[in-house]
Design a protein around this motif. Structure first.
Motif, PDB file in Angstrom:
ATOM      1  N   ALA A 130       0.837  -1.209   0.000  1.00  0.00           N
ATOM      2  CA  ALA A 130       0.000   0.000   0.000  1.00  0.00           C
ATOM      3  C   ALA A 130       0.867   1.253   0.000  1.00  0.00           C
ATOM      4  O   ALA A 130       1.941   1.279   0.598  1.00  0.00           O
ATOM      5  N   GLY A 131       0.373   2.299  -0.681  1.00  0.00           N
ATOM      6  CA  GLY A 131       1.072   3.590  -0.712  1.00  0.00           C
ATOM      7  C   GLY A 131       0.284   4.621   0.077  1.00  0.00           C
ATOM      8  O   GLY A 131      -0.933   4.726  -0.062  1.00  0.00           O
ATOM      9  N   PHE A 132       0.987   5.377   0.920  1.00  0.00           N
ATOM     10  CA  PHE A 132       0.346   6.387   1.783  1.00  0.00           C
ATOM     11  C   PHE A 132       1.009   7.743   1.567  1.00  0.00           C
ATOM     12  O   PHE A 132       2.134   7.821   1.078  1.00  0.00           O
ATOM     13  N   LEU A 133       0.329   8.808   2.018  1.00  0.00           N
ATOM     14  CA  LEU A 133       0.902  10.152   1.879  1.00  0.00           C
ATOM     15  C   LEU A 133       1.876  10.477   3.000  1.00  0.00           C
ATOM     16  O   LEU A 133       2.630  11.429   2.915  1.00  0.00           O
ATOM     17  N   GLY A 134       1.851   9.706   4.077  1.00  0.00           N
ATOM     18  CA  GLY A 134       2.753   9.961   5.196  1.00  0.00           C
ATOM     19  C   GLY A 134       2.491   8.965   6.309  1.00  0.00           C
ATOM     20  O   GLY A 134       1.619   8.103   6.194  1.00  0.00           O
ATOM     21  N   MET A 135       3.238   9.100   7.402  1.00  0.00           N
ATOM     22  CA  MET A 135       3.132   8.130   8.490  1.00  0.00           C
ATOM     23  C   MET A 135       1.797   8.204   9.224  1.00  0.00           C
ATOM     24  O   MET A 135       1.243   7.185   9.622  1.00  0.00           O
ATOM     25  N   LEU A 136       1.271   9.423   9.423  1.00  0.00           N
ATOM     26  CA  LEU A 136      -0.021   9.536  10.124  1.00  0.00           C
ATOM     27  C   LEU A 136      -1.117   8.914   9.258  1.00  0.00           C
ATOM     28  O   LEU A 136      -1.990   8.210   9.752  1.00  0.00           O
ATOM     29  N   HIS A 137      -1.025   9.147   7.960  1.00  0.00           N
ATOM     30  CA  HIS A 137      -1.990   8.570   7.023  1.00  0.00           C
ATOM     31  C   HIS A 137      -1.961   7.041   7.133  1.00  0.00           C
ATOM     32  O   HIS A 137      -3.001   6.388   7.182  1.00  0.00           O
ATOM     33  N   MET A 138      -0.754   6.487   7.215  1.00  0.00           N
ATOM     34  CA  MET A 138      -0.600   5.028   7.327  1.00  0.00           C
ATOM     35  C   MET A 138      -1.235   4.515   8.628  1.00  0.00           C
ATOM     36  O   MET A 138      -1.951   3.519   8.647  1.00  0.00           O
ATOM     37  N   GLU A 139      -0.980   5.245   9.712  1.00  0.00           N
ATOM     38  CA  GLU A 139      -1.529   4.872  11.029  1.00  0.00           C
ATOM     39  C   GLU A 139      -3.061   4.887  11.000  1.00  0.00           C
ATOM     40  O   GLU A 139      -3.717   3.985  11.512  1.00  0.00           O
ATOM     41  N   ILE A 140      -3.613   5.938  10.378  1.00  0.00           N
ATOM     42  CA  ILE A 140      -5.072   6.103  10.317  1.00  0.00           C
ATOM     43  C   ILE A 140      -5.703   4.977   9.498  1.00  0.00           C
ATOM     44  O   ILE A 140      -6.733   4.420   9.874  1.00  0.00           O
ATOM     45  N   VAL A 141      -5.067   4.621   8.365  1.00  0.00           N
ATOM     46  CA  VAL A 141      -5.603   3.543   7.523  1.00  0.00           C
ATOM     47  C   VAL A 141      -5.623   2.234   8.307  1.00  0.00           C
ATOM     48  O   VAL A 141      -6.619   1.504   8.298  1.00  0.00           O
ATOM     49  N   GLN A 142      -4.535   1.941   9.025  1.00  0.00           N
ATOM     50  CA  GLN A 142      -4.486   0.716   9.844  1.00  0.00           C
ATOM     51  C   GLN A 142      -5.613   0.702  10.868  1.00  0.00           C
ATOM     52  O   GLN A 142      -6.307  -0.297  11.040  1.00  0.00           O
ATOM     53  N   GLU A 143      -5.772   1.847  11.524  1.00  0.00           N
ATOM     54  CA  GLU A 143      -6.792   1.967  12.574  1.00  0.00           C
ATOM     55  C   GLU A 143      -8.195   1.801  11.984  1.00  0.00           C
ATOM     56  O   GLU A 143      -9.052   1.146  12.566  1.00  0.00           O
TER      57      GLU A 143
END
Length: 602
Positions: A340-353
């Motif tokens: 998966a590609g994300f815009l940043g680390m917070l974005h990645m965290e939010i998607v996981q959550e």
């Protein structure tokens, strides 16, 4: 059409944007006192818990001016964090004006400046608003001067409000009517409507949120998505109030929703243009850019039979969050999953959550990394390969050069913390550009940094090093050559692809040693000895050994000849040797997360 105003709210995270939206909804009577609760537009539990806006939300309000004149407001609330800048860019495209909200106690932050420049590029009318003037630490004069320096407006143009107490809200509503222009009424042209958001409904399919730029859409009209050329019927159209309100017509300048039983999630793309099938537009609305993911990570279900559930969850999530990209991949250690590609680390965290909460799927995430350009020579031919997964890194003997993405980071911090900020940037291989001293003891420091260093823990360390006062904004710069290598982790001689990472050679030795140590703590003992090795290519740079659990085979031998004991020990040794060849090492989930928390132990 002069009675419609389309506007959005721009602000840095935690500057009172959602609270201001609450006050506007209350004052215009869009919600009753019974329906009211804090941050009403932040409808995800996650948004309320973290105090941040993740999704942009659109809502219509009817405002009655003191003279009795009625004006319709379409407000699009936008996120404030740098990782959700893509949501903001689409919201700006659907508006004619923007309220720039600045905290009177904290002053202008990096994200406000970044989004403000985007709004000016789109030629929006800017209305500066100074919020939280009721706070004891507020400095309306000083912060007002910062706004004047930044925008070039007069002090009289700045509105002073308190979203908490409601002070200055009436003046703000009047300013929206007076200063923000109404949308152009091009109803005689073919229909062109910008899709700025969409949500998936199990029963009704994809519901698209549109801003009609030109033309008119009636209920029952045939519609076409211009990017995919797919056609449907507009079964239901309407306005976005607190709930969806059905109507017969959407005209140029309106913001609303369209339901057309769009069952294929890929057809309704955010940023696409909607037109009518009987009188189609010649070309789509210009200026739409595909989101460019910056951080890549593997998502694997903990239960292998949940792979298809994860696929459908990601499809639905992508519809609601267009900046998420993904494709299937396999890993020897973790089985089937997605890159998966994300815009940043917070974005990645939010998607996981969100995957966990909204779809109830447990996932394992691999080490986040960025996209590299690798120049290789193969069969005397030079090629360029794009690598976003460490396991795809070509053989070191073929690699001529590796290029990594660099960003330009703008960090605004109180001048007391210049030292810690610069030390952190230097540690992360940053290149100093300049610093500008702003008013009220604040400094804007600009650094060029490798994106790979920023995605790990840069933001957290920046916040802790400046006691939460620093703010960060960044933009992609270019690809630059670097001395980068693939660091492999070998367990019992076998590489574990999910633990591989691409890292600068100078940091590889240190990280390899730490990682081996951490894995030794986390992997339980087996019946045979397990070597844990960190290697670059064929060169081992660090090693730890997990000792075998030994069964005392000589326990039942008491007295007698030593050769009997020796014979039993030799037999055990042979067994261990054979077990080491065929035995598999079980890697716990914590081991994959260990790589993420490596830098916490510095």
């Amino acid at each position: 059409m002069s009675q419609i105003r389309n506007f959005c709210i721009i602000a840095h995270i935690d500057h009172g944007k959602s609270t201001l939206a609450d006050r506007l909804l209350e004052r215009t009577g869009a919600i009753t006192e019974r329906e009211m609760h804090e941050q009403i537009l932040d409808d995800m539990d996650l948004e309320r818990e973290r105090g941040i806006t993740i999704k942009s939300h659109a809502i219509q309000m009817d405002y009655e001016r003191p003279g009795g004149e009625h004006v319709t407001f379409n407000l699009i609330d936008t996120p404030g964090h740098v990782d959700f800048a893509y949501e903001v860019s689409r919201a700006l495209k659907a508006c004619e004006g923007a309220l720039v909200v600045v905290d009177a106690a904290q002053g202008i932050e990096a994200q406000t400046i970044s989004t403000l420049y985007q709004a000016i590029e789109q030629d929006l009318e800017i209305v500066p608003v100074l919020n939280k003037i009721d706070l004891p630490g507020a400095d309306p004069e000083g912060v007002g001067q910062q706004i004047v320096d930044l925008i070039g407006c007069d002090h009289e143009d700045i509105l002073h409000v308190s979203a908490k107490t409601g002070e200055g809200i009436d003046e703000l509503l009047e300013a929206v009517v007076e200063r923000i222009p109404g949308p152009a009424r091009n109803t005689d042209k073919p229909l062109r409507a910008l899709i700025f958001d969409s949500v998936f409904n199990t029963y009704r399919g994809s519901i698209v949120y549109v801003r009609v730029m030109e033309g008119t859409l009636h209920q029952g009209d045939g519609i076409r998505f211009m990017a995919t050329q797919k056609e449907y019927d507009a079964e239901e159209i309407g306005h976005l109030k607190l709930k969806q309100v059905q109507t017969d017509t959407l005209e140029a300048g309106d913001v609303g929703y369209v339901i057309g039983s769009v069952k294929s999630l890929q057809d309704a793309r955010v940023g696409d243009t909607l037109t009518r099938t009987d009188n189609p537009a010649d070309e789509p609305i210009p200026g739409y850019q595909e989101p460019k993911p910056m951080v890549f990570s593997g998502l694997f279900p903990t239960q292998s039979d949940e792979f298809e559930d994860l696929r459908s969850a990601l499809e639905k999530l992508q519809l609601n969050d267009a900046s998420l990209t993904y494709q299937p991949e396999t890993s020897k250690a973790l089985g089937f999953g997605f890159r998966a590609g994300f815009l940043g680390m917070l974005h990645m965290e939010i998607v996981q959550e969100r995957l966990d909460r909204e779809f109830d799927i447990d996932i394992i995430t691999t080490v986040p990394n960025v996209e590299y350009e690798v120049h290789i020579t193969e069969k005397n031919e030079q090629k360029k390969v794009i690598v976003d997964n460490p396991s795809e890194m070509p053989d070191p003997s073929k690699v001529d050069a590796v290029y990594e993405p660099y960003i330009q980071a703008s960090i605004i911090t109180p001048s007391d913390y210049i030292g810690p900020v610069m030390k952190l940037c230097e540690e992360k291989r940053g290149k100093y550009v300049n610093q500008i001293h702003m008013q009220s003891q604040r400094v804007d420091i600009t650094y060029e940094l490798p994106m790979a260093e920023v995605v790990f823990d840069f933001y957290d360390r920046l916040k802790s090093g400046t006691r939460g006062y620093a703010s960060l904004d960044y933009e992609f710069l270019e690809y630059r050559q670097g001395d980068l290598v693939r660091l492999d982790i070998l367990l019992n001689g076998d590489p574990v692809d999910a633990l591989s990472s691409i890292i600068h050679r100078d940091k590889a030795y240190d990280l390899g040693r730490k990682l081996c140590k951490k894995l030794k703590e986390l992997i339980s003992q087996h019946q045979f000895e397990i070597p844990i090795q960190a290697a670059i290519g064929s060169q081992v740079i660090a090693r730890e050994t997990i000792r075998a659990i030994r069964k005392d085979v000589t326990a039942k031998c008491y007295g007698g000849d030593i050769s009997r004991k020796r014979k039993l020990l030799e037999k055990q040794k042979e067994g261990k040797k054979r077990m080491k060849q065929v035995g598999t090492v079980e890697v716990p989930q914590e081991a994959f997360l260990a790589v993420l928390s490596m830098d916490d132990d510095n």
